[in-house]
Design a protein around this motif. Structure first.
Motif, PDB file in Angstrom:
ATOM      1  N   LEU A 146       0.814  -1.213   0.000  1.00 56.31           N
ATOM      2  CA  LEU A 146       0.000   0.000   0.000  1.00 56.31           C
ATOM      3  C   LEU A 146       0.846   1.261   0.000  1.00 56.31           C
ATOM      4  O   LEU A 146       0.333   2.343  -0.276  1.00 56.31           O
ATOM      5  N   ASP A 147       2.116   1.157   0.311  1.00 57.70           N
ATOM      6  CA  ASP A 147       3.020   2.304   0.212  1.00 57.70           C
ATOM      7  C   ASP A 147       3.047   2.821  -1.223  1.00 57.70           C
ATOM      8  O   ASP A 147       3.161   4.021  -1.468  1.00 57.70           O
ATOM      9  N   ARG A 148       2.940   1.906  -2.178  1.00 54.35           N
ATOM     10  CA  ARG A 148       2.915   2.306  -3.592  1.00 54.35           C
ATOM     11  C   ARG A 148       1.505   2.582  -4.082  1.00 54.35           C
ATOM     12  O   ARG A 148       1.274   3.539  -4.819  1.00 54.35           O
ATOM     13  N   LEU A 149       0.548   1.758  -3.669  1.00 54.94           N
ATOM     14  CA  LEU A 149      -0.813   1.911  -4.174  1.00 54.94           C
ATOM     15  C   LEU A 149      -1.458   3.206  -3.698  1.00 54.94           C
ATOM     16  O   LEU A 149      -2.274   3.795  -4.414  1.00 54.94           O
ATOM     17  N   ALA A 150      -1.116   3.653  -2.483  1.00 50.33           N
ATOM     18  CA  ALA A 150      -1.735   4.869  -1.953  1.00 50.33           C
ATOM     19  C   ALA A 150      -1.432   6.084  -2.809  1.00 50.33           C
ATOM     20  O   ALA A 150      -2.222   7.027  -2.880  1.00 50.33           O
ATOM     21  N   HIS A 151      -0.295   6.071  -3.486  1.00 42.66           N
ATOM     22  CA  HIS A 151       0.078   7.211  -4.317  1.00 42.66           C
ATOM     23  C   HIS A 151      -0.734   7.281  -5.609  1.00 42.66           C
ATOM     24  O   HIS A 151      -0.658   8.275  -6.329  1.00 42.66           O
ATOM     25  N   ASP A 152      -1.501   6.228  -5.905  1.00 36.18           N
ATOM     26  CA  ASP A 152      -2.414   6.307  -7.050  1.00 36.18           C
ATOM     27  C   ASP A 152      -3.607   7.197  -6.741  1.00 36.18           C
ATOM     28  O   ASP A 152      -4.295   7.654  -7.658  1.00 36.18           O
ATOM     29  N   PHE A 153      -3.868   7.451  -5.450  1.00 39.17           N
ATOM     30  CA  PHE A 153      -5.001   8.269  -5.054  1.00 39.17           C
ATOM     31  C   PHE A 153      -4.582   9.692  -4.717  1.00 39.17           C
ATOM     32  O   PHE A 153      -5.336  10.627  -4.938  1.00 39.17           O
ATOM     33  N   CYS A 154      -3.402   9.856  -4.160  1.00 45.09           N
ATOM     34  CA  CYS A 154      -2.875  11.188  -3.898  1.00 45.09           C
ATOM     35  C   CYS A 154      -1.354  11.123  -3.969  1.00 45.09           C
ATOM     36  O   CYS A 154      -0.741  10.287  -3.313  1.00 45.09           O
ATOM     37  N   ALA A 155      -0.779  12.007  -4.773  1.00 50.17           N
ATOM     38  CA  ALA A 155       0.681  12.013  -4.925  1.00 50.17           C
ATOM     39  C   ALA A 155       1.302  12.727  -3.734  1.00 50.17           C
ATOM     40  O   ALA A 155       1.581  13.920  -3.761  1.00 50.17           O
ATOM     41  N   PHE A 156       1.512  11.976  -2.646  1.00 52.13           N
ATOM     42  CA  PHE A 156       2.113  12.556  -1.456  1.00 52.13           C
ATOM     43  C   PHE A 156       3.505  13.111  -1.786  1.00 52.13           C
ATOM     44  O   PHE A 156       4.265  12.482  -2.522  1.00 52.13           O
ATOM     45  N   PRO A 157       3.850  14.258  -1.227  1.00 56.01           N
ATOM     46  CA  PRO A 157       5.229  14.740  -1.384  1.00 56.01           C
ATOM     47  C   PRO A 157       6.203  13.732  -0.784  1.00 56.01           C
ATOM     48  O   PRO A 157       5.864  12.999   0.149  1.00 56.01           O
ATOM     49  N   ASP A 158       7.409  13.718  -1.303  1.00 56.46           N
ATOM     50  CA  ASP A 158       8.406  12.759  -0.825  1.00 56.46           C
ATOM     51  C   ASP A 158       8.651  12.913   0.670  1.00 56.46           C
ATOM     52  O   ASP A 158       8.809  11.917   1.388  1.00 56.46           O
ATOM     53  N   GLU A 159       8.690  14.153   1.138  1.00 57.45           N
ATOM     54  CA  GLU A 159       8.956  14.385   2.553  1.00 57.45           C
ATOM     55  C   GLU A 159       7.829  13.839   3.420  1.00 57.45           C
ATOM     56  O   GLU A 159       8.068  13.218   4.468  1.00 57.45           O
ATOM     57  N   LEU A 160       6.572  14.038   2.983  1.00 52.65           N
ATOM     58  CA  LEU A 160       5.440  13.503   3.732  1.00 52.65           C
ATOM     59  C   LEU A 160       5.465  11.979   3.720  1.00 52.65           C
ATOM     60  O   LEU A 160       5.197  11.336   4.741  1.00 52.65           O
ATOM     61  N   THR A 162       8.019  10.108   3.598  1.00 51.89           N
ATOM     62  CA  THR A 162       9.055   9.679   4.534  1.00 51.89           C
ATOM     63  C   THR A 162       8.538   9.697   5.968  1.00 51.89           C
ATOM     64  O   THR A 162       8.756   8.751   6.737  1.00 51.89           O
ATOM     65  N   HIS A 163       7.833  10.762   6.342  1.00 53.00           N
ATOM     66  CA  HIS A 163       7.273  10.846   7.690  1.00 53.00           C
ATOM     67  C   HIS A 163       6.228   9.752   7.917  1.00 53.00           C
ATOM     68  O   HIS A 163       6.145   9.176   9.005  1.00 53.00           O
ATOM     69  N   LEU A 164       5.423   9.484   6.893  1.00 47.62           N
ATOM     70  CA  LEU A 164       4.405   8.445   7.042  1.00 47.62           C
ATOM     71  C   LEU A 164       5.044   7.075   7.228  1.00 47.62           C
ATOM     72  O   LEU A 164       4.546   6.246   8.003  1.00 47.62           O
ATOM     73  N   ARG A 165       6.148   6.845   6.529  1.00 47.28           N
ATOM     74  CA  ARG A 165       6.850   5.555   6.709  1.00 47.28           C
ATOM     75  C   ARG A 165       7.445   5.472   8.107  1.00 47.28           C
ATOM     76  O   ARG A 165       7.417   4.413   8.738  1.00 47.28           O
ATOM     77  N   GLN A 166       8.002   6.574   8.590  1.00 49.05           N
ATOM     78  CA  GLN A 166       8.558   6.568   9.944  1.00 49.05           C
ATOM     79  C   GLN A 166       7.485   6.303  10.988  1.00 49.05           C
ATOM     80  O   GLN A 166       7.748   5.657  12.008  1.00 49.05           O
ATOM     81  N   GLY A 167       6.280   6.796  10.735  1.00 52.04           N
ATOM     82  CA  GLY A 167       5.178   6.557  11.651  1.00 52.04           C
ATOM     83  C   GLY A 167       4.453   5.247  11.401  1.00 52.04           C
ATOM     84  O   GLY A 167       3.427   5.003  12.040  1.00 52.04           O
ATOM     85  N   ARG A 168       4.980   4.412  10.481  1.00 50.43           N
ATOM     86  CA  ARG A 168       4.405   3.097  10.167  1.00 50.43           C
ATOM     87  C   ARG A 168       2.946   3.217   9.726  1.00 50.43           C
ATOM     88  O   ARG A 168       2.109   2.350   9.990  1.00 50.43           O
ATOM     89  N   PHE A 169       2.659   4.314   9.014  1.00 50.56           N
ATOM     90  CA  PHE A 169       1.286   4.536   8.551  1.00 50.56           C
ATOM     91  C   PHE A 169       0.843   3.467   7.570  1.00 50.56           C
ATOM     92  O   PHE A 169      -0.275   2.939   7.667  1.00 50.56           O
ATOM     93  N   PHE A 170       1.692   3.149   6.605  1.00 44.94           N
ATOM     94  CA  PHE A 170       1.291   2.192   5.574  1.00 44.94           C
ATOM     95  C   PHE A 170       1.148   0.778   6.138  1.00 44.94           C
ATOM     96  O   PHE A 170       0.367  -0.020   5.621  1.00 44.94           O
TER      97      PHE A 170
END
Length: 257
Positions: A146-160, A162-170
């Protein structure tokens, strides 16, 4: 040291000890500009109508008038027409859409040869369980798809991102949608084995979108908790229209809300 000096020293120490501790000002949150959630909801509702409600309504009406085989063919033709319209309008067609078209073709061939409504509706369950397993397995492995699929719905900025990965959002998002797909599959099997064909279509057309909306709401709450934990503030631009991913990336700025 004289008695007066000692008394003065004691008073100074008492004043220092009673003074409030210095507070370090927290860092200002990092502000991320995102499209307004209202346009996103409208976009999602339109997609749900076109992908779920309209095909089910078309299938039900055609089934009532002409039978199962004709309903399957008409529903597949409707999906192909939607894909063709995107090609004609030079809109991007995702690989998932092409895969769904291939699976729908297989379902149509099976029902046309067997005339079995059970086989027609049970086939997507296999794919649903496969997707749920994929989401769960990749999250456990630490590389959520879902780290890749989520970007099909909104092109998150690279910095965001990175923060989402650090927070284990995906990873958390994968758990939410794995449970959603598993629930959908189990519910579909239960309805197929306990309800009539017309009852199945009616309940499926209601329960499917309801489960999806509930999962989307939970995903949004997980997103808010993650960005707050990463000291990020989201600034929703409600005046902006919906922009598909990869054509209108979100922008990031720094400052206070």
């Amino acid at each position: 040291m004289r008695g007066g000096d000692v008394q003065e020293l004691r008073m100074i120490v008492a004043d220092v000890s009673s003074a409030p501790a210095l507070r370090v000002a927290p860092d200002p949150p990092h502000v991320i500009d995102m499209p307004g959630w209202r346009p996103i909801v409208r976009h999602a509702a339109t997609r749900m109508f076109l992908v779920t409600l309209l095909p089910m309504a078309t299938f039900y009406v055609t089934l009532s008038l002409f039978g199962l085989r004709t309903a399957a063919v008409v529903t597949a033709s409707l999906y192909y027409a939607a894909l063709l319209s995107r090609v004609v309008r030079k809109k991007p067609v995702l690989a998932a859409g092409l895969l769904a078209a291939g699976l729908l073709s297989l379902r149509t061939v099976v029902v046309f040869c067997t005339g079995s409504a059970f086989l027609y509706f049970i086939q997507p369950v296999i794919g649903t369980l496969a997707v749920a397993t994929l989401f769960a397995a990749t999250a456990i492995a630490g590389r959520p798809v879902l780290d890749r699929l989520a970007h099909d719905f909104c092109a998150f900025p690279d910095e965001l991102s990175t923060h989402l990965r650090q927070g284990r959002f995906f990873n958390r998002l994968s758990v939410v949608w794995a449970a959603t797909y598993a629930t959908n599959a189990v519910g579909t099997v239960w309805l197929l084995t306990n309800a009539s064909l017309n009852g199945f279509i009616l309940f499926k057309s209601v329960l499917g979108p309801t489960i999806t909306v509930a999962a989307a709401a939970v995903s949004y709450l997980v997103f808010l908790m993650t960005v707050r934990g990463q000291n990020i503030a989201i600034r929703w631009a409600h005046h902006e229209p919906w922009r598909p991913a990869k054509t209108g990336p979100c922008t990031a700025t720094s400052g206070r809300t």
